[in-house]
Scaffold this active site. Structure first.
Site, PDB file in Angstrom:
ATOM      1  N   LYS C  78       0.846  -1.202   0.000  1.00 14.40           N
ATOM      2  CA  LYS C  78       0.000   0.000   0.000  1.00 14.40           C
ATOM      3  C   LYS C  78       0.875   1.243   0.000  1.00 14.40           C
ATOM      4  O   LYS C  78       1.913   1.270   0.675  1.00 14.40           O
ATOM      5  CB  LYS C  78      -0.892  -0.040   1.248  1.00 14.40           C
ATOM      6  CG  LYS C  78      -1.969   1.043   1.301  1.00 14.40           C
ATOM      7  CD  LYS C  78      -2.806   0.924   2.586  1.00 14.40           C
ATOM      8  CE  LYS C  78      -3.977   1.890   2.595  1.00 14.40           C
ATOM      9  NZ  LYS C  78      -4.771   1.795   3.838  1.00 14.40           N
ATOM     10  N   SER C 158      -9.754   1.779   2.952  1.00 15.98           N
ATOM     11  CA  SER C 158      -8.876   2.515   2.074  1.00 15.98           C
ATOM     12  C   SER C 158      -7.848   1.634   1.349  1.00 15.98           C
ATOM     13  O   SER C 158      -7.276   2.078   0.358  1.00 15.98           O
ATOM     14  CB  SER C 158      -8.124   3.577   2.878  1.00 15.98           C
ATOM     15  OG  SER C 158      -7.257   2.966   3.818  1.00 15.98           O
ATOM     16  N   SER C 182      -9.972  -0.355   7.201  1.00 15.24           N
ATOM     17  CA  SER C 182      -9.361  -0.209   5.873  1.00 15.24           C
ATOM     18  C   SER C 182      -8.692  -1.451   5.317  1.00 15.24           C
ATOM     19  O   SER C 182      -8.320  -1.475   4.155  1.00 15.24           O
ATOM     20  CB  SER C 182      -8.337   0.927   5.879  1.00 15.24           C
ATOM     21  OG  SER C 182      -9.006   2.160   5.846  1.00 15.24           O
TER      22      SER C 182
END
Lengths: 97, 483, 492
Positions: C78, C158, C182
């Site tokens: 990420k 997210s 997330s």
């Protein structure tokens, strides 16, 4: 509590975010909706409750370093991402005290 | 002594509170491992943590915590066994994180007190409200470039103690005495070197004025005053400014001001005009600081003798006056010098020589006592040479001059320059005889003018280049001339 | 020949160990998959050169039998994790040119264990969002589609890129961060396994901070076993993060297959919501049944303050974020807008560099911390947080794990909730309380709704008891017979 235009302007100023009149209107609506919703917390009785600021277990406590010089000394790396730099300094628009 | 300021409408009282920022003596910064040493090349003592880079986290320096506790104990203050680090949020180019890690509602040290020493032996107590730990900011330089300020983050993250006094001072002198005392205590504790020129100790002075007996007036804060002299000037200027303004019908606005040493004036700070709302909240990256009683007592055991206690001891052990002892302890190095010099010597004489000759010479040459060419050991030896009659007081001053120049041992100076006192009665008698015989007029006038005796003493001293033992000279002259 | 990307993490590991194929073969197939999945927009930065170079080293290590636990395994990361010398953006214009001169502790741990970086994954800007639509680099598309194969769906957020890439079998696993759900919510939306460890299990050093008291890194994988393997290499005590725990990291892989006989599963009644869909209720019931069949005891419990978790979160997280994001001022790194006035420079930089959702949260956070509102909002929320934590610690005196749905619904369509921040926030209703209490939780794909979209069950554990979570997750995985995605429509 409800948020008014002056609140939004003050918050934007504190946050250092410039907003157009349209954006101020939009954020006013959003903030009122969100703040109105979080206001439901007022119904919780917290009179005898202490706040929790971290979910980390207090059992381990704060961990400290020993006082040794173990970092720094890499100016090139520190300024490598600077939008404006000169002679190893960061540059900012002139500040008047 | 009255501390009142006289204005057109009568007398005004000044009320002063001081926030001192004292840099903690430590190798590395409060929350990072970069060096704290002064005067390094810009931005070389900066870690990614100090530069507020994304994803960086603070790790607290254990020594800085101990130094704060130690200082708290030295200020007779309450050590809080639970304290919290807060973020103080504001934007400024030399504040990389966009917040300063500080302590707001629950500081590491609570209320304490400091006794300050004023003129004529008067003492006054100034209450300490709190002491907390915080990070220093970086430095912006405004004169290197026409349109940009340069930012150096070497100081960013250096550990500071902010020591906040109660508004207990009422004159420039008291404020200066407070700073001196605080600095002295921290130097004794070795928690802050007190160097105001290098910025290790800075003061924010809160000044307000009021009619005696009235409520507190609105205060103005004079930021970052960096010398004892400027503190005095800033307070005097600011108090007068406020009195004049109020008497002209004006109103004091609470504001932050800067002292301009060139003009001797204070002025409003532009960058601080904007209203602030620091939005303090506990830093989620740092857990609360907690102490056990054992930890605090362990630090208490390491406390050195502090100036007030040392002063009492000097009076008792060395038979000094309270006044003289006060002068000696007001600077740790001076008191240390004294104690070494008087180890095997007459302590009262040592004290007089330090306060007299040594201070005036150091002042003249702009040196500190640590830079003194005369070592305390050598001063002690000099005092012994006077005390045992090897040299006269007058010669001692010449020896001292040579010691200042050369740093030499007084014993070898006296030997190689043939400066020993002449006490041999035969030698002195023959000199006196010679003087009497060559000055019959003076001998005659002596009956009417007994003061002339001094002239004879002078002649003997001249003849012996000051080496004659004054006591023997007086005795012999009396014997010969005042039959 | 089928692509080596079909192998999950442990299969690829075993294949490499047995020398069935080389690391280079594996990496080449994954690079190929990454490049042919660009329609999904899961990656912001692809790093094929780095991956190939690392592959050579891994092959050497295998040849010399000096291979490390994750030797040669390609992972996506990420874009909240700082990677040294590699663009790290937080999916924000603000950091669109930021190249960190340092490596986050978690990724450093992985590379030291032999893993290979495939690329940096898209996410909601500064991890603020539940649909991956707030990214400056555009929305991530969910590899899953409804049965009708029409509309494009969000992957959740997210960690949308992390979940989408794993579902699309690009990389054998990925790293996400979880502040309020997330990892678990996108895992649930993409039929993958996502775990948020106990707060303090993984170091936060070098992860771009959103809300410091809630953020945790965690793995997203195709199955539970992969997840346990990956987590083992991620966690460590890190002296650079004082909120990282000193607790010994157990061998998570060995907790798979452990019996759960006699263990107690709490079913928090407050998670049962009015209007909850039949499919979610059915999945939840199935979950209870599977665990019961494996010998666990099902107990209804109460967590009375559950309904306050979400409003509590939307005070605490923005408050911390407003402060964490103050460092983006155009001076030392990142985006900067020219001006000859410092304040104007700040305002223009931040106004131009942050997207709307980030601005919205900074403004909420600034408001709840500002003078006159601190006590009513921020302090109040931190007190409510105490009550929520207490609910969990008391309940955990009676049960060993809790079972809930991961999300109230399956993946929704792009732009469906963009204009209504509040309805977007409500997506995290089941995941947020766990961050507030600092507990570990895992989302496991458990069934599909009637349009064929995956749904996940969430298991919540005691602090630092990820092992029990894995034992239970393993049972759910085995019982559910969840069929993973097979239609790679994005390649056509």
């Amino acid at each position: 509590m409800s948020v008014d235009i002056d609140n939004v302007k003050k918050i934007a100023k504190l946050s250092k975010i410039s907003l157009s009149e349209n954006e101020i209107e939009k954020f006013l609506t959003d903030l009122n909706q969100i703040i109105g919703w979080v206001d439901q917390l007022t119904e919780v009785d917290t009179e005898k409750v202490a706040p929790t600021f971290s979910s980390f277990g207090a059992e381990e406590g704060i961990k400290k370093r020993s006082d040794v010089i173990s970092d720094g000394g890499y100016r090139e790396d520190v300024i490598s991402n600077a939008p404006k730099s000169e002679e190893g300094f960061f540059l900012v628009p002139k500040v008047i005290d | 002594m009255s501390n009142l300021v006289t204005g057109k409408t009568g007398d005004w009282e000044i009320v002063i509170g001081i926030e001192v920022h004292a840099q903690i003596i430590s190798q590395s910064k409060l929350f990072s491992g970069s060096s704290t040493s002064f005067g390094s090349e810009h931005n070389t003592q900066v870690s990614f943590v100090d530069a507020g880079m994304p994803g960086m986290l603070p790790v607290i320096n254990s020594i800085c915590v101990e130094q704060a506790v130690k200082t708290g104990l030295g200020l007779n203050a309450k050590i809080n066994k639970f304290s919290i680090f807060d973020r103080k949020n504001y934007f400024y180019p030399d504040l990389p994180q966009g917040y300063q890690i500080s302590q707001f509602e629950q500081p590491i040290v609570g209320e304490g007190k400091v006794v300050i020493d004023l003129e004529k032996g008067v003492e006054k107590e100034v209450r300490i409200e709190r002491l907390h730990l915080e990070q220093d900011a970086g430095k912006s330089m405004h004169d290197q470039h026409p349109s940009y300020s340069y930012v150096d983050l070497n100081r960013s993250g250096v550990a500071l103690m902010e020591i906040v006094s109660m508004p207990d001072m009422s004159s420039a002198e008291e404020a200066q005495a407070y700073i001196k005392k605080l600095r002295n205590i921290m130097k004794y504790l070795q928690t802050c070197d007190g160097n105001m020129e290098e910025g290790s100790l800075r003061a924010d002075i809160n000044v307000s004025v009021r009619k005696p007996g009235d409520e507190l007036g609105t205060r103005c804060e004079i930021k970052n005053v960096n010398s004892i002299k400027f503190i005095g000037q800033a307070i005097e200027y600011e108090a007068k400014r406020q009195v004049d303004l109020i008497e002209k019908g004006g109103v004091i606005k609470q504001q932050t001001r800067l002292f301009d040493p060139k003009k001797g004036q204070t002025r409003s700070m532009r960058s601080k005009e904007e209203a602030h709302d620091y939005r303090y909240f506990p830093d989620p990256d740092l857990l609360p600081l907690t102490f056990t009683d054992e930890f605090i007592e362990g630090i208490r055991k390491t406390l050195p003798e502090l100036p007030d206690i040392r002063r009492k001891r000097l009076v008792e052990d060395f038979d000094l006056s309270l006044y003289d002892a006060g002068i000696l302890v007001s600077d740790k190095e001076t008191a240390d010098f004294f104690e070494i010099a008087s180890k095997d010597s007459n302590s009262k004489l040592v004290c007089n020589w330090i306060i007299g000759e040594l201070f005036s010479t150091l002042n003249k040459n702009n040196k500190t006592i640590q830079e003194s060419p005369v070592t305390p050991e050598n001063l002690g030896k000099l005092i012994n040479l006077i005390d045992d009659g090897t040299i006269t007081g007058r010669i001692a001053k010449d020896v001292f001059e040579i010691m200042i120049e050369s740093g030499d041992n007084p014993v070898s100076i006296v030997d190689s320059n043939d400066m020993r006192q002449v006490s041999d009665e035969g030698e002195l008698e023959s000199i006196i005889e010679k003087i009497i015989q060559s000055n019959p007029d003076q001998v005659k006038s002596l009956e009417e003018k007994p003061n002339l005796m001094g002239w004879f003493v002078g002649q003997v001293m001249k003849e012996t280049q000051g080496k004659a033992n004054p006591k023997s000279v007086n005795e012999l002259l009396n014997k010969k001339l005042l039959k | 020949m089928t692509s080596l990307t079909e192998l999950c993490l442990y299969e690829a590991r075993d294949g490499l160990k047995n020398k069935s194929f080389s690391t280079k073969d594996l990496i080449l197939d994954h690079i190929d998959a990454m490049e042919s999945s660009r329609k999904l927009n899961a990656f912001i930065t692809e790093t094929p050169e780095i991956a190939l170079k690392s592959a050579d080293l891994s092959d050497e290590n295998y040849a010399n039998n000096t291979n490390r636990p994750l030797e040669g395994l390609p992972l996506g990361v990420k874009d909240m994790f700082c990677t040294k010398g590699i663009l790290t953006t937080a999916s924000s214009k603000m950091l669109s040119n930021f190249i960190p001169p340092y490596e986050s502790t978690v990724t450093d741990n992985l590379w030291n264990n032999g893993a290979i970086l495939l690329g940096k994954l898209n996410n909601d800007e500064f991890a603020m969002g539940s649909s991956n639509e707030t990214s400056f680099f555009g929305s991530v598309i969910n590899p899953w589609k409804k049965n009708d194969k029409q509309a494009e769906l969000v992957p959740g957020g997210s960690s949308g890129g992390s979940a989408a890439s794993v579902a699309a079998k690009v990389g054998v696993g990925s790293l996400g961060t979880d502040t309020g759900g997330s990892i678990r919510q996108p895992a649930s939306f993409t039929g993958t396994v996502g775990l948020k460890p106990t707060y303090g299990r993984c170091s936060r050093w070098g992860i771009i901070a959103f809300a410091s008291s809630l953020d945790q890194a965690g793995p997203i994988t195709r199955n539970v076993k992969d997840n346990a393997i990956l987590l083992n290499s991620m966690c460590s005590h890190d002296p650079k993060d004082t909120t990282s725990s000193l607790k010994v990291v157990p061998n998570f892989e060995s907790s798979l297959g452990k019996s759960i006989k006699g263990l107690k599963v709490g079913i928090p009644r407050e998670f049962f919501q009015d209007g909850m869909s039949d499919e979610i209720i059915k999945m939840w019931d199935n979950g209870k049944e599977w665990l019961k069949n494996a010998g666990a005891e099902i107990i209804e419990i109460s967590l009375p303050n559950t309904k306050y978790a979400l409003p509590c979160y939307y005070i605490i997280a923005p408050a911390e974020a407003s402060s964490n994001l103050a460092r983006y001022d155009g001076v030392r790194f990142g985006h900067s807008v020219n001006s000859n006035d410092i304040n104007e420079m700040y305002e223009l930089t931040r106004s131009d560099g942050f997207g709307d959702e980030v601005k919205r949260r900074i403004m909420i956070g600034t408001y709840v911390l500002s003078s006159g509102y601190y006590d009513a909002y921020y302090l109040k929320a931190q007190k409510v947080r105490s009550l929520i934590s207490k609910d969990y610690s008391e309940a955990f005196n009676k049960v060993d794990v809790m079972l809930t749905p991961s999300t109230p619904n399956s993946a929704f369509e792009l732009n469906e909730k963009c204009d209504d921040p509040l309805s977007m926030y409500l997506n995290d209703v089941f995941t947020v309380p766990i961050n507030i209490a600092g507990l570990p939780a895992i989302s496991i794909p458990s069934s599909k709704d009637k349009s064929g979209l995956p749904l996940g069950l969430q298991l919540i554990g005691k602090p630092f008891d990820e092992e029990t979570l894995y034992s239970f997750a393993n049972i759910i995985e085995e019982s559910s017979n969840f069929v993973s995605l097979d239609d790679k429509w994005w390649i056509k």
